[in-house]
Every structure is written in C-alpha cells, then in structure tokens.
Design a protein around this motif. Structure first.
Motif, short mmCIF file in Angstrom:
data_model
loop_
_atom_site.label_atom_id
_atom_site.label_comp_id
_atom_site.label_asym_id
_atom_site.label_seq_id
_atom_site.Cartn_x
_atom_site.Cartn_y
_atom_site.Cartn_z
N GLU A 69 0.81 -1.21 0.00
CA GLU A 69 0.00 0.00 0.00
C GLU A 69 0.84 1.27 0.00
OE1 GLU A 69 -2.38 1.84 3.63
OE2 GLU A 69 -3.52 0.18 2.74
N PHE A 70 2.02 1.22 0.66
CA PHE A 70 2.81 2.44 0.82
C PHE A 70 4.30 2.13 0.81
CE2 PHE A 70 4.99 5.60 3.50
CZ PHE A 70 4.58 6.78 2.91
N TYR A 287 2.44 -2.96 3.87
CA TYR A 287 2.20 -4.03 2.89
C TYR A 287 1.48 -5.19 3.58
CZ TYR A 287 6.35 -5.95 5.18
OH TYR A 287 7.23 -6.42 6.12
N PRO A 288 0.87 -6.10 2.83
CA PRO A 288 0.04 -7.16 3.43
C PRO A 288 0.81 -8.01 4.44
CG PRO A 288 -0.36 -7.04 1.07
CD PRO A 288 0.81 -6.13 1.35
N GLN A 289 0.12 -8.37 5.51
CA GLN A 289 0.74 -9.16 6.57
C GLN A 289 1.25 -10.51 6.07
OE1 GLN A 289 -1.61 -9.51 10.15
NE2 GLN A 289 -2.18 -7.35 10.13
N LYS A 290 0.61 -11.05 5.05
CA LYS A 290 1.02 -12.37 4.55
C LYS A 290 2.44 -12.36 4.00
CE LYS A 290 -0.96 -11.64 -0.08
NZ LYS A 290 -1.96 -12.13 -1.07
N SER A 291 2.97 -11.19 3.65
CA SER A 291 4.33 -11.12 3.11
C SER A 291 5.39 -11.29 4.19
CB SER A 291 4.55 -9.78 2.39
OG SER A 291 3.69 -9.65 1.28
N GLY A 292 5.03 -11.06 5.45
CA GLY A 292 5.97 -11.27 6.55
C GLY A 292 6.90 -10.10 6.79
N LEU A 293 7.47 -10.06 7.98
CA LEU A 293 8.39 -8.99 8.36
C LEU A 293 9.65 -9.00 7.51
CD1 LEU A 293 9.34 -6.67 10.15
CD2 LEU A 293 10.01 -8.36 11.88
#
Length: 325
Positions: A69-70, A287-293
């Motif tokens: 998103e950003f 960014y989406p949580q599914k991508s991980g830290l």
C-alpha cells in the motif's frame, strides 16, 4: 705608477674570478636540467595515484518492485542538509517503534547534566536495543508523555517537542480511532524521519551530555527478524544489511526500526532509520501481513544498497527488485 699597476691587477682578478664563476654556474644549471628530465637524461616522477573516495550513500535512482500500500524513502546528506528521495517522501505512515529513539533522547535532554535512576537508564537502553515496549512506556511517562486524547487534537507533548526541536514539517498525531495518543501511531514522513535522525546525531535531541550515549545504544541494537516476542523484538536488520563492509568500517551506524502487523488495516507497518556522521536514511512501508516482516526488512536493505556510491565491486546479497519508484 702604483695606481696603474693596482688597476691592472684588479682587472685581471675580475676576469679570473669570472672565468672561475661561469663554469661553476654552468655546471649547476646543467645539473638542474638533468635532474628535471631535460637533455641531461633524467626522468620525471609519475604523479602519486589519487586514492578512490570512500563509499557513502548518495542521491540516486532506486528501483523496487514493491507489492503493498505504501512505499517511501528519503536520504539526507548531513554535510549539506540536502534531502532526496522518492516522489512521495513527504507522505506519512506510522512510526511504530522507530520513534523510541526520540522518546529516549527527549527524556535524557530534559535531565541536562543529571543522571537518571539506574532503573530508568536501563529501561532507556532496553527501549532502543531490544525495542522493549514496557521500557519505552516507562521512559515516555518520565519524559512527560501521556496516552490521554489531546483536547485540541494536537500530538502529545513528547511528539510536539520533536516537531519543534527537530524542525519536522509533516509529523502529526496518529489518526486511528481510540489510539490517538499512542506514540507508535505517530504519523511521520521519511523526510521528517531523516531530519529526526540528523537531530539525534547533531545533539539537539538529547543534548550535549547524552547524545553520544543515545547514538551508541542505537549502534548496539540486537536481534534478528526471527527473534520476536509480544512486547519486544530483534531489530538489527533492514538498512544495516544493505551497507557494504567499507561503510560499516568508517564508524558506527546508529539504527532504530519500527514494525507492527496491524489488524485495523491488515498491513505490516515497517519504518527503518539509520544515521551516520555523513548521512541519514529512512524507509517507510505498509504491505500485506502475509508477506511477513522479512519482506519489509529486505526492501529497506535494498534501498540502502542501491544508494551506495561508488558501488562496491562485489554484488551485495540483498534483493534488487525492479520497477522504478
């Protein structure tokens, strides 16, 4: 008669002196000519090679195929004060734990030459080194912070001081309903984040007694992406991983990252800050949580590696996505 003889002897002396002086002078001239590479057969010494400039971070293009998103970043040249970065470098995102470096600096500056209690000094260290939330809260309260909602809609006093002392132009209180006073939801732009890094490094944030202590603590941040717990976590990743050994060898790199998966928007909010004597760099992401830290950590590292000037001979082992931003 005597005077005529004296005159003749004087003339002879001058001629003889001149005859002796001219060959000697000629010999000196000839020797100088030979030594300077003339017809005497000498040679000119080659100019000493100019050593290459030490690597640093400098303004340049950054290419990231970012899925989120950003994405925004900014770099300050601390020698000139010039800030460069992405087109949206004035746009904001939540700081998360990145702001802990300011909270600690703000508290210590207010002490002046006084020492904090041993307990608070340890909590200030843990807030930076381990990004410990409970420790940060203790320092935040000691600095005059509050979680009460501000009646005038302005940031709390700790953040207001960051804005005024460090000359921040985009920073504002968080806009998440019910969490407006929380330091972690403070909205900050990357260009303000590099100003904050510069403010900490140049002594305005923590004052003359405590600046070196804060920078030293930031250089000792520890723990990896994998070492996370509910209220603290490893924060030694991101920008620091994108720097070649030649830059790290120039002196300490002081860092503070912020990272939280937030349920209200389903995103990871990641903010990376690093500062040295020469530059201050910030990268901010959602960014989406599914991508991980680890995804955010790699993006921060990639931005840093692409700004290294001159580029090292060996490729850095960090992601180099494509897609100019």
């Amino acid at each position: 008669m005597r005077s005529r003889v004296t005159l003749v002897l004087a003339v002879v002396a001058v001629l003889l002196g001149g005859g002796l002086l001219v060959p000697a002078a000629y010999a000196r001239l000839a020797g100088d000519d030979a030594a300077s590479g003339g017809s005497g057969g000498g040679s000119v010494a080659a100019p000493a090679p100019v050593p290459p400039a030490p690597p640093t971070l400098a303004a340049g293009p950054v290419a990231v195929d970012f899925k989120g998103e950003f994405f925004s970043w900014a770099l300050m040249d601390r020698e000139t004060g010039e800030i460069s970065g992405s087109k949206n470098l004035a746009s904001t995102s939540s700081t998360e734990s990145m702001i802990k470096a300011w909270i600690v600096a703000d508290y210590l500056r207010q002490l002046g030459d006084k020492e904090p209690s041993a307990a608070l000094k340890r909590q200030a260290s843990l807030a930076i080194r381990d990004s410990n939330d409970d420790a940060a809260n203790a320092v935040y309260y000691a600095a005059g912070g509050s979680y009460r909602k501000s009646p005038d809609g302005q940031p709390n006093p700790v953040i207001k001081r960051a804005i005024s002392i460090c000359g921040l132009t985009d920073t504002k209180r968080g806009n998440v309903a019910g969490y407006e006073g929380y330091w972690s939801f403070t909205r900050m732009s990357p260009q303000d984040a590099v100003r904050l890094g510069d403010c900490i490094a140049d002594g305005k944030a923590a004052g003359p007694k405590w600046t070196s202590w804060v920078l030293d603590e930031m250089s000792k941040v520890r723990g990896s992406v994998k070492s996370q717990s509910a209220k603290s976590g490893g924060g030694k990743w991101g920008i620091i991983d994108g720097l070649p050994a030649e830059i790290k060898a120039q002196g300490p790199v002081s860092i503070k990252n912020g990272w939280t998966p937030l349920n209200y928007d389903g995103n990871w909010h990641v903010s990376c800050l690093a500062v040295t004597d020469r530059w201050s760099l910030a990268v901010m992401l959602r960014y989406p949580q599914k991508s991980g830290l680890n995804y955010g950590a790699q993006v921060c590292a990639s931005v840093a590696s692409q700004l290294v000037t001159p580029q090292p001979g060996a490729a850095l082992k960090v992601p180099q996505p494509v897609g100019k931003l």
